[in-house]
Design a protein around this motif. Structure first.
Motif, mmCIF file in Angstrom:
data_model
loop_
_atom_site.group_PDB
_atom_site.id
_atom_site.type_symbol
_atom_site.label_atom_id
_atom_site.label_comp_id
_atom_site.label_asym_id
_atom_site.label_seq_id
_atom_site.Cartn_x
_atom_site.Cartn_y
_atom_site.Cartn_z
ATOM 1 N N VAL A 1 -3.473 100.398 73.788
ATOM 2 C CA VAL A 1 -3.875 99.809 72.578
ATOM 3 C C VAL A 1 -4.731 100.792 71.679
ATOM 4 N N SER A 2 -5.792 101.544 72.686
ATOM 5 C CA SER A 2 -6.760 102.288 71.990
ATOM 6 C C SER A 2 -5.806 103.656 71.514
ATOM 7 N N LYS A 3 -4.715 103.672 72.036
ATOM 8 C CA LYS A 3 -3.886 104.982 71.430
ATOM 9 C C LYS A 3 -2.876 104.457 70.342
ATOM 10 N N ARG A 4 -3.456 103.395 69.752
ATOM 11 C CA ARG A 4 -2.769 102.590 68.569
ATOM 12 C C ARG A 4 -1.311 101.892 68.880
ATOM 13 N N GLU A 5 -1.192 101.586 70.149
ATOM 14 C CA GLU A 5 0.276 101.073 70.299
ATOM 15 C C GLU A 5 0.333 99.752 69.693
ATOM 16 N N THR A 6 1.288 99.242 68.916
ATOM 17 C CA THR A 6 1.295 98.002 68.217
ATOM 18 C C THR A 6 1.174 96.804 69.485
ATOM 19 N N LEU A 7 0.753 95.580 68.771
ATOM 20 C CA LEU A 7 0.666 94.680 69.648
ATOM 21 C C LEU A 7 2.050 94.168 70.301
ATOM 22 N N LEU A 8 3.160 94.118 69.647
ATOM 23 C CA LEU A 8 4.508 93.734 70.004
ATOM 24 C C LEU A 8 4.840 94.930 70.828
ATOM 25 N N ASP A 9 4.613 96.130 70.713
ATOM 26 C CA ASP A 9 5.147 96.972 71.886
ATOM 27 C C ASP A 9 4.312 96.919 73.129
ATOM 28 N N THR A 10 3.044 96.613 73.101
ATOM 29 C CA THR A 10 2.317 96.419 74.323
ATOM 30 C C THR A 10 2.770 95.337 74.823
ATOM 31 N N ALA A 11 3.196 94.195 74.449
ATOM 32 C CA ALA A 11 3.342 92.828 74.898
ATOM 33 C C ALA A 11 4.911 92.994 75.606
ATOM 34 N N LYS A 12 5.735 93.745 74.834
ATOM 35 C CA LYS A 12 7.201 94.048 75.382
ATOM 36 C C LYS A 12 7.139 94.773 76.555
#
Ligand code: NCD
Length: 307
Positions: free
Chosen positions: A82-93
Motif C-alpha cells: 500500500v505504501s508502494k501505492r497499490e490500489t485498495l482493490l489490488d491489495t484485497a484481491k
C-alpha cells in the motif's frame, strides 16, 4: 450465517443479532478456561486488514481467531505494498487469492468494506468504516448490556458526544432499537446530525441532565479529533464542563445505571478520571466481551456449520 458478510447492524435482523449474542455467550466460557483454545477453526485463515489505527478491535479479532485455533494474519498497511501505492482493490484481491476464510477490514472511508465484499470470495467483517458503522463494537456493547442488565428490551440508553462523526453511535442506535430499547442522543448541536430524530429514530437533547434523566445505560463517546473539520465546540474544556460525564451528572440517571465507553477514552473530557476507572463504568467488561463476540462472528461466518 456461514459465508455471510457482516457489514453493518442496519442489515442484520433481530434474529441475526440474537443468534450472534447467544453464540457469544457460549464463547465467553472458553475465555475462563485454563487453556483458552478450542479447535473449531483449525485450518482456517483470518486476515485482519486494518488501514486505520486500532488497539482494541484489531487485538480482539486476533485473539478471537487464535482462541478458535484459526491462523490469523495481521496485514499492517505500513510496510506493505500500500505504501508502494497499490490500489485498495489490488491489495484485497491479492490477499483473496491466498484463500482466507474471513477478511476483517477497517478503513477511514465509509463503504470500503462493502466495496471489498463485492469482489472478495471470503466473507468480509466490517471493523469500522469512516463515520458509518462499527458492527462488532455495537454487538459487544449489546452483549455487555445484556450481561449487566439481563435484558435490552424496555431499557433507556443515552449516547453522549460526537454522534455525527461516530460509527459506534450509528451502529448502537440501530442495534439497541432493533432489540426494543429507547435510545436518546445528547451533544452540542454541531455534533448532532441535522435530522437525527427523523433519520435514526432517536430523541436528541442538547441538555445533558434531561438526556440522562432515568437512563439505565449512559454511553460516552470519544471526541473524534481526527474526523472533525473545524471546531464543533468552543474548547475541550467547555465540552468537558457541559457534556463530560462525572458522578454529579450521573445522579440524573437511574440509581443502578451503568456507564460505557468504546475506548480509547480522552480522560477528563468525556469521562471523569474516577468514572473511567471504576464502577459503575463497565469499560473493561466491554473489552473482555469483545473477544467472545468476535469469536462468535468468526465462528458464524467462517466455521463449518454443522460439520
Ligand atoms: C472506536 C472506533 O475506532 O470506532 N474505537 C473502538 O473500536 N473501540 C471508537 C473511537 O475511535 O472513538
Amino acid at each position: 450465517m456461514i459465508g455471510r458478510d457482516i457489514l453493518g447492524i442496519e442489515d442484520l435482523s433481530r434474529e441475526d443479532i440474537d443468534t450472534i449474542l447467544e453464540t457469544a455467550e457460549r464463547m465467553q466460557e472458553i475465555g475462563n478456561r485454563e487453556v483458552k483454545k478450542v479447535p473449531t477453526l483449525r485450518g482456517r485463515t483470518v486476515i485482519n486488514l486494518f488501514f486505520e489505527p486500532s488497539t482494541r478491535t484489531q487485538t480482539s479479532f486476533e485473539i478471537a481467531g487464535k482462541r478458535l485455533a484459526a491462523d490469523v494474519v495481521n496485514f499492517s498497511v505500513s510496510g506493505s505494498s500500500v505504501s508502494k501505492r497499490e490500489t485498495l482493490l489490488d491489495t484485497a484481491k491479492t490477499l483473496d487469492a491466498m484463500d482466507p476464510d474471513a477478511v476483517v477490514v477497517r478503513h477511514k472511508v465509509a463503504g470500503v468494506p462493502h466495496r471489498l465484499a463485492k469482489v472478495l470470495k471470503a466473507p468480509v467483517i466490517n471493523a469500522g468504516d469512516g463515520a458509518h458503522e462499527h458492527p462488532s463494537q455495537a454487538l459487544l456493547d449489546m452483549l455487555t448490556v445484556r450481561e449487566q442488565k439481563g435484558r435490552i428490551e424496555g431499557l433507556t440508553i443515552t449516547i453522549i458526544g460526537d454522534i455525527a462523526h461516530s460509527r459506534v453511535a450509528r451502529s448502537n442506535i440501530y442495534g439497541f432499537k432493533k432489540l426494543g430499547a429507547e435510545v436518546r442522543v445528547a451533544g452540542p448541536p454541531t455534533m448532532l446530525p441535522a435530522d437525527v430524530e427523523k433519520s435514526l429514530g432517536v430523541k436528541a437533547y442538547t441538555n445533558l441532565a434531561e438526556a440522562i434523566e432515568g437512563a439505565d445505560v449512559v454511553m460516552a463517546l470519544r471526541i473524534q479529533m481526527e474526523r472533525l473539520e473545524g471546531a464543533c465546540f468552543p474548547s475541550v474544556r467547555e465540552y468537558a464542563a457541559t457534556f463530560g460525564l462525572d458522578r454529579a451528572k450521573l445522579r440524573y440517571a437511574k440509581e443502578d445505571a451503568i456507564v460505557m465507553h468504546p475506548g480509547p477514552v480522552n480522560r477528563g473530557v468525556e469521562l471523569s478520571h474516577d468514572l473511567a476507572d471504576d464502577r459503575p463504568s463497565v469499560i473493561l467488561d466491554q473489552v473482555r466481551n469483545g473477544v467472545a463476540l468476535r469469536m462468535a462472528l468468526l465462528y458464524l461466518v467462517a466455521g463449518r456449520g454443522g460439520h
